[in-house]
Each structure stands twice: as structure tokens, then as C-alpha cells.
Design a protein around this motif. Structure first.
Motif, PDB file in Angstrom:
ATOM      1  N   SER A 142       2.304  -6.016  12.693  1.00 13.44           N
ATOM      2  CA  SER A 142       2.532  -4.209  12.758  1.00 13.44           C
ATOM      3  C   SER A 142       1.698  -4.195  10.722  1.00 13.44           C
ATOM      4  N   GLN A 143       1.331  -5.084  10.214  1.00  9.26           N
ATOM      5  CA  GLN A 143       0.777  -4.240   9.382  1.00  9.26           C
ATOM      6  C   GLN A 143      -0.341  -3.985   9.416  1.00  9.26           C
ATOM      7  N   ALA A 144      -0.838  -5.316  10.243  1.00  9.42           N
ATOM      8  CA  ALA A 144      -2.330  -5.142  10.633  1.00  9.42           C
ATOM      9  C   ALA A 144      -3.019  -4.222  11.122  1.00  9.42           C
ATOM     10  N   ALA A 145      -1.586  -3.494  11.609  1.00  3.96           N
ATOM     11  CA  ALA A 145      -2.070  -1.848  12.749  1.00  3.96           C
ATOM     12  C   ALA A 145      -1.793  -1.294  11.972  1.00  3.96           C
ATOM     13  N   GLY A 146      -1.098  -1.776  11.084  1.00 10.25           N
ATOM     14  CA  GLY A 146      -0.552   0.147  10.135  1.00 10.25           C
ATOM     15  C   GLY A 146       0.996  -0.514   9.903  1.00 10.25           C
ATOM     16  N   GLY A 147       1.518   0.068   9.019  1.00  4.36           N
ATOM     17  CA  GLY A 147       3.101   0.553   9.124  1.00  4.36           C
ATOM     18  C   GLY A 147       3.720  -1.106   9.288  1.00  4.36           C
ATOM     19  N   GLY A 148       5.038  -1.108   9.604  1.00  2.00           N
ATOM     20  CA  GLY A 148       6.250  -2.094   9.280  1.00  2.00           C
ATOM     21  C   GLY A 148       7.101  -1.260   8.369  1.00  2.00           C
ATOM     22  N   THR A 149       7.809  -2.329   7.494  1.00  2.25           N
ATOM     23  CA  THR A 149       8.950  -2.276   6.605  1.00  2.25           C
ATOM     24  C   THR A 149       8.437  -3.174   5.801  1.00  2.25           C
ATOM     25  N   TYR A 150       8.340  -2.474   4.496  1.00  2.00           N
ATOM     26  CA  TYR A 150       8.626  -3.817   3.508  1.00  2.00           C
ATOM     27  C   TYR A 150       9.618  -3.771   2.486  1.00  2.00           C
ATOM     28  N   THR A 151      10.025  -5.251   2.028  1.00  3.08           N
ATOM     29  CA  THR A 151      11.773  -4.862   1.383  1.00  3.08           C
ATOM     30  C   THR A 151      10.900  -5.050   0.195  1.00  3.08           C
ATOM     31  N   ILE A 152      12.054  -4.176  -0.814  1.00  3.70           N
ATOM     32  CA  ILE A 152      11.691  -4.204  -2.585  1.00  3.70           C
ATOM     33  C   ILE A 152      13.118  -4.275  -3.326  1.00  3.70           C
ATOM     34  N   TRP A 153      13.128  -5.418  -4.070  1.00  3.68           N
ATOM     35  CA  TRP A 153      14.277  -5.682  -4.874  1.00  3.68           C
ATOM     36  C   TRP A 153      14.267  -5.477  -6.236  1.00  3.68           C
ATOM     37  N   ASP A 154      15.123  -4.066  -6.475  1.00  8.64           N
ATOM     38  CA  ASP A 154      15.095  -4.144  -8.044  1.00  8.64           C
ATOM     39  C   ASP A 154      16.615  -4.036  -9.275  1.00  8.64           C
ATOM     40  N   SER A 206      18.446   9.181  -5.442  1.00 10.35           N
ATOM     41  CA  SER A 206      18.313   9.264  -6.874  1.00 10.35           C
ATOM     42  C   SER A 206      16.559   9.536  -6.662  1.00 10.35           C
ATOM     43  N   ASP A 207      16.347   9.644  -7.525  1.00 18.97           N
ATOM     44  CA  ASP A 207      14.782  10.198  -7.781  1.00 18.97           C
ATOM     45  C   ASP A 207      13.998   8.689  -7.873  1.00 18.97           C
ATOM     46  N   TRP A 208      14.257   7.278  -8.461  1.00 22.81           N
ATOM     47  CA  TRP A 208      13.740   6.341  -8.348  1.00 22.81           C
ATOM     48  C   TRP A 208      13.626   6.216  -7.045  1.00 22.81           C
ATOM     49  N   VAL A 209      14.800   6.227  -6.649  1.00 19.65           N
ATOM     50  CA  VAL A 209      14.697   5.205  -4.738  1.00 19.65           C
ATOM     51  C   VAL A 209      13.580   6.931  -3.790  1.00 19.65           C
ATOM     52  N   LYS A 210      13.424   8.166  -3.965  1.00 23.82           N
ATOM     53  CA  LYS A 210      12.618   9.189  -3.688  1.00 23.82           C
ATOM     54  C   LYS A 210      11.411   8.459  -3.649  1.00 23.82           C
ATOM     55  N   LEU A 211      11.011   8.165  -4.774  1.00 23.72           N
ATOM     56  CA  LEU A 211       9.781   7.640  -5.000  1.00 23.72           C
ATOM     57  C   LEU A 211       9.353   6.712  -4.709  1.00 23.72           C
ATOM     58  N   LEU A 212      10.145   5.689  -4.097  1.00 23.70           N
ATOM     59  CA  LEU A 212       9.793   4.071  -3.619  1.00 23.70           C
ATOM     60  C   LEU A 212       9.878   5.405  -2.342  1.00 23.70           C
ATOM     61  N   THR A 213      10.417   5.248  -1.278  1.00 25.85           N
ATOM     62  CA  THR A 213      10.042   5.889  -0.282  1.00 25.85           C
ATOM     63  C   THR A 213       8.322   6.412  -0.004  1.00 25.85           C
ATOM     64  N   GLN A 214       8.129   7.975  -1.119  1.00 28.19           N
ATOM     65  CA  GLN A 214       7.461   8.344  -0.915  1.00 28.19           C
ATOM     66  C   GLN A 214       5.478   6.889  -0.961  1.00 28.19           C
ATOM     67  N   CYS A 215       6.651   6.527  -1.617  1.00 24.44           N
ATOM     68  CA  CYS A 215       5.047   5.396  -1.887  1.00 24.44           C
ATOM     69  C   CYS A 215       4.599   4.366  -1.267  1.00 24.44           C
ATOM     70  N   GLY A 216       5.717   3.879  -0.310  1.00 29.28           N
ATOM     71  CA  GLY A 216       5.917   3.571   1.258  1.00 29.28           C
ATOM     72  C   GLY A 216       5.544   4.129   2.325  1.00 29.28           C
ATOM     73  N   THR A 217       5.361   6.149   2.029  1.00 32.32           N
ATOM     74  CA  THR A 217       5.069   6.612   2.744  1.00 32.32           C
ATOM     75  C   THR A 217       3.382   6.346   2.593  1.00 32.32           C
ATOM     76  N   GLN A 218       3.124   6.667   1.204  1.00 29.31           N
ATOM     77  CA  GLN A 218       1.800   6.696   0.854  1.00 29.31           C
ATOM     78  C   GLN A 218       0.748   5.660   1.049  1.00 29.31           C
ATOM     79  N   ALA A 219       1.982   4.717   1.615  1.00 29.01           N
ATOM     80  CA  ALA A 219       1.625   3.497   2.209  1.00 29.01           C
ATOM     81  C   ALA A 219       0.443   2.731   3.542  1.00 29.01           C
ATOM     82  N   GLY A 220       1.157   3.863   4.257  1.00 30.27           N
ATOM     83  CA  GLY A 220       2.038   3.570   5.437  1.00 30.27           C
ATOM     84  C   GLY A 220       3.085   3.348   6.244  1.00 30.27           C
ATOM     85  N   VAL A 221       4.042   2.879   5.156  1.00 32.77           N
ATOM     86  CA  VAL A 221       4.599   1.476   5.455  1.00 32.77           C
ATOM     87  C   VAL A 221       5.933   2.511   5.221  1.00 32.77           C
TER      88      VAL A 221
END
Length: 426
Positions: free
Chosen positions: A43-55, A64-79
Motif C-alpha cells: 500500500s505504501q509503495a502505491a501511496g496510502g495505508g495506515t501508519y501508527t503513532i504512539w505518544d 485536541s489540536d495535537w491529534v488534529k495535527l497528527l491527522t493533518q500530517c498524515g493527510t499531507q503524507a498521503g496516509v
């Protein structure tokens, strides 16, 4: 990549990890993604997929703004980002266990002293491997994530210690906070405060890492080095604290004080000074009295190196190296100038880059003293101590307890501590 070497090291830690993790039997937040490891790579090679972040920020929920930022960064990375927040200690245990099971998250945000432990265990990739740009990060902050000449991750921000002071108490005692520049002038100020009927200084000297964290500015500020706890400089630092307690400049409660209870003492309004961190800024505004902040002074003047708190954004080793491409984009997004300012403001951290630090001071002049303190600060695992640090810290805090309780003089307590530490790090 030396994934095979890493795998052997992680596997060899299996029994240790299980002992540390105690009753942990699964790594919540990753099992679903781990089951699709092979398809995730495709999936990553083709773009997309799910990526896990632990904090380590369980206080922040999905709104929260923090989780919204993580989601935004995921969108920008295409995942798609799947984030889980854990308590700091729990996170370390889960990260070790997940690595041992070959099921690590894609991005792991951990307390900076933990980085060397995970790196030594083969859990983390280095920035050389994943091409994370750390060129703008302050070297003293980056050092907390370095081991054996390699850097593992990038700091998300830093906090450290300084001295809060009560303006009314100092005024009554005839003390000018600006004149407190070294140990002698600070001790003289405490003497005046006591003579005026108020209390001098409170800090945390509890027999845990919190105690070591608060002692380190005085220890390092004396010129001492953690590889020689019982040096003349180290003894001078512990003697300073011990003398303050003996003379009544500091309360005996410091022996059991956490940083929270120490703050509560300062917040009563009876103390002239309280050693604490950036994280108390919001509470300082709630005390009801005028306060100021000065750097912790070194023995002979200047700002003492205080230890850095704060987390590193790291990339754990993955079976599928193709995943690093999107993970690197996630880290770059989180560390970008605009996002760094937002995140560090939310976490009450000082940014790891000079550009964002300047912006923070422009927006809030009160942060100037904290920026100065962070610039002078150093990581507890710096000087290539890495995983040796906890083996040194524990004997040190035990020596503090012995000296402050009066059971041993500072020299004797630190000599015993040095013997213990030297044996432990062999």
C-alpha cells in the motif's frame, strides 16, 4: 540497514522485556496493523495505508489540536494515521515488547532519556538511515538522542528548570532578584529571607529520578561530571543543599517532595524561591501573587546547565523498509517551523530550533528566561552516557537522601554512590 543485528539484540532482550512489562500480554493500538504488514508495504509503495503513532500524551483526545495535527500530517503524507497515547512508563514497556514481537509503531514519541535505551536495544533507526533533517536543531538538545556517534530521532521540544521567585517575599527581605548571580549571592538572599520571617527555597529531592533531575543543575553547575560523583565539585553541590536544610533555608520536606508537592509549597506564598519547570507557567499565573523567574545560577556565576525534559520523535525499525518514506514525511511535518511552534506552545515546551525559539519570545516575553535556560541545558544521557545514566542516577539520588536526612555527610554519601555507580556501569 543492519536489521539482522538489531533483530538479534531485540530478541535477546525478550526475557528482560517481559520482566519489565510485567503483566503486559499485547500491544494495544498496533495488532491490527501488524497483521497487515506485508500488504501495508504494498500500500505504501502505491501511496496510502495506515501508519501508527504512539505518544506519551494520553491527556489529549481526538478533538485536541495535537491529534488534529497528527491527522493533518498524515493527510499531507498521503496516509491515514492511527494514534495511541500512553502513560510515559507504559509507553516504554510497550515499545520494548512491540519491538521484541516485531510489531513496532511507525512513529514513536518518547521521553528523551529513553531514546538511548531503545537505540541500544536495536529498536530505533538512526537519522542517517531515514534521512531525517536535524541540521537546525540546537546541538545540546539533539545530544539527548545520540549514542555511539549516531542520532536517533529529533526532539519535539524541551523543558527544563529555573527558579521561580515571589516578588513580595524578596521585597520584604530587601533582596533584589537581579543580584542573584551565583551560589554565594543566592545563599545570602536565603539568609535575609529567613531573617525577615519567611521561607527560603523549596525543591524536590525525593528518592526517584525527579530528585536527580532537580539536583543536576547544582551538580553540573559546580563543574562536576556524572562519571565522578564524589569529586570535590560534586560534594560542594550536595553540601550546598545539605547546608540549606540544616540552616532552615530549605524545609526538611524536600526529602519527600515531588516536583508537584514542591510547587504546592511555593504556591502558598511563603517561599522566596521554588525550583521548577516550564510546565508550571500556567499554575504560576494562578498563585495570586506576583512572581518572577531567573535561571538557576552556577556556583561561580552564569547559568547552570539544567537537564532537559521533553520527547523525541523517533522511527522504530520496520520489517518493510518502504514504510520509512511516509514515516519520514510524518516526522518532517511534525518538526516543521509552523507546527513546532503550535505543538510546543500546547505542551509548554521551548522549541528545539533557534528560529522557533525567537518566535516564542516575540509572542511571549516571559519565555525569554526559559529559552536562555534551554540553551544552557544538557541531556541526562549526553556525554555518551546513554544507558549508563540510570545506573548513575539512582546511586546519586540515594546519596542525596542520605546527606539531607543527616545519616551520612555529603562526602561519605557520594563516595559510596560513586562506588555503586562504577560497579554498575562496568
Amino acid at each position: 540497514m543492519k536489521s539482522l543485528d538489531r533483530g538479534r539484540r531485540v530478541a535477546g532482550l525478550g526475557l528482560v522485556v517481559l520482566a519489565v512489562a510485567g503483566g503486559l500480554t499485547a500491544c494495544s493500538g498496533s495488532s491490527g496493523d501488524g497483521d497487515g504488514a506485508s500488504s501495508a508495504g504494498a500500500s505504501q509503495a502505491a501511496g496510502g495505508g495506515t501508519y501508527t503513532i504512539w505518544d506519551p500524551y494520553p491527556q489529549f483526545d481526538d478533538s485536541s489540536d495535537w491529534v488534529k495535527l497528527l491527522t493533518q500530517c498524515g493527510t499531507q503524507a498521503g496516509v491515514t494515521v492511527k494514534r495511541t497515547g500512553y502513560d510515559t512508563t507504559d509507553l516504554t514497556n510497550k515499545a520494548l515488547l512491540a519491538a521484541q514481537q516485531g510489531n513496532s509503531p511507525d512513529v514513536l514519541i518518547v521521553d528523551n532519556p529513553v531514546v538511548s535505551t531503545l537505540a541500544e536495544a536495536g529498536v530505533l533507526t538512526s537519522t542517517d538511515e531515514t534521512k531525517i533533517d536535524t541540521s537546525t536543531v540546537s546541538p545540546n538538545l539533539l545530544a539527548a538522542g545520540q549514542l555511539g556517534g549516531k542520532t536517533y530521532g529529533i526532539p519535539i521540544g524541551a523543558n527544563t528548570l529555573a527558579l521561580y521567585y515571589n516578588k513580595a517575599v524578596l521585597k520584604k527581605a530587601g533582596v533584589d532578584a537581579a543580584a542573584v548571580k551565583d551560589w554565594a549571592s543566592l545563599t545570602a538572599a536565603l539568609e535575609k529571607v529567613k531573617a525577615a520571617g519567611k521561607k527560603g527555597i523549596t525543591f524536590s529531592a525525593i528518592g526517584t529520578e525527579e530528585g536527580s533531575f532537580q539536583f543536576l543543575p547544582w551538580f553540573w553547575g559546580s563543574g562536576a561530571n556524572l562519571t565522578k560523583l564524589d569529586s570535590a565539585e560534586g560534594v560542594a553541590a550536595l553540601s550546598l543543599w545539605t547546608d540549606w536544610v540544616k540552616k532552615g533555608y530549605a524545609p526538611t520536606s524536600v526529602i519527600n517532595n515531588t516536583q508537584t508537592t514542591s510547587w504546592q509549597e511555593f504556591a502558598t506564598g511563603d517561599f522566596a524561591f521554588g525550583e521548577n519547570g516550564t510546565w508550571q507557567l500556567a499554575n504560576a499565573k494562578k498563585t495570586g501573587f506576583d512572581y518572577g523567574i531567573i535561571p538557576i545560577p552556577a556556583k561561580d556565576g552564569g547559568t547552570a546547565p539544567a537537564p532537559t525534559g521533553g520527547e523525541f520523535v523517533t522511527l522504530p525499525v520496520q520489517k518493510d523498509a518502504a514504510r520509512y518514506v511516509a514515516s519520514q514525511k510524518l516526522v518532517t511535518c511534525l518538526a516543521s517551523t509552523g507546527n513546532s511552534y503550535t505543538t510546543d506552545t500546547t505542551l509548554s515546551y521551548i522549541a528545539p530550533t533557534e528560529e522557533v525559539q525567537t518566535k516564542q519570545v516575540e509572542q511571549n516575553a516571559e519565555l525569554k528566561v526559559w529559552v536562555e535556560a534551554v540553551k544552557a541545558a544538557k541531556g541526562r544521557t549526553s556525554d555518551n552516557l546513554g544507558t549508563k545514566y540510570p545506573k548513575i542516577s539512582e546511586p546519586m539520588w540515594k546519596a542525596m537522601q542520605a546527606a539531607l536526612s543527616g545519616s551520612q555527610p555529603p562526602q561519605e554519601a557520594l563516595t559510596a554512590a560513586q562506588a555503586t555507580a562504577a560497579s554498575a556501569v562496568q
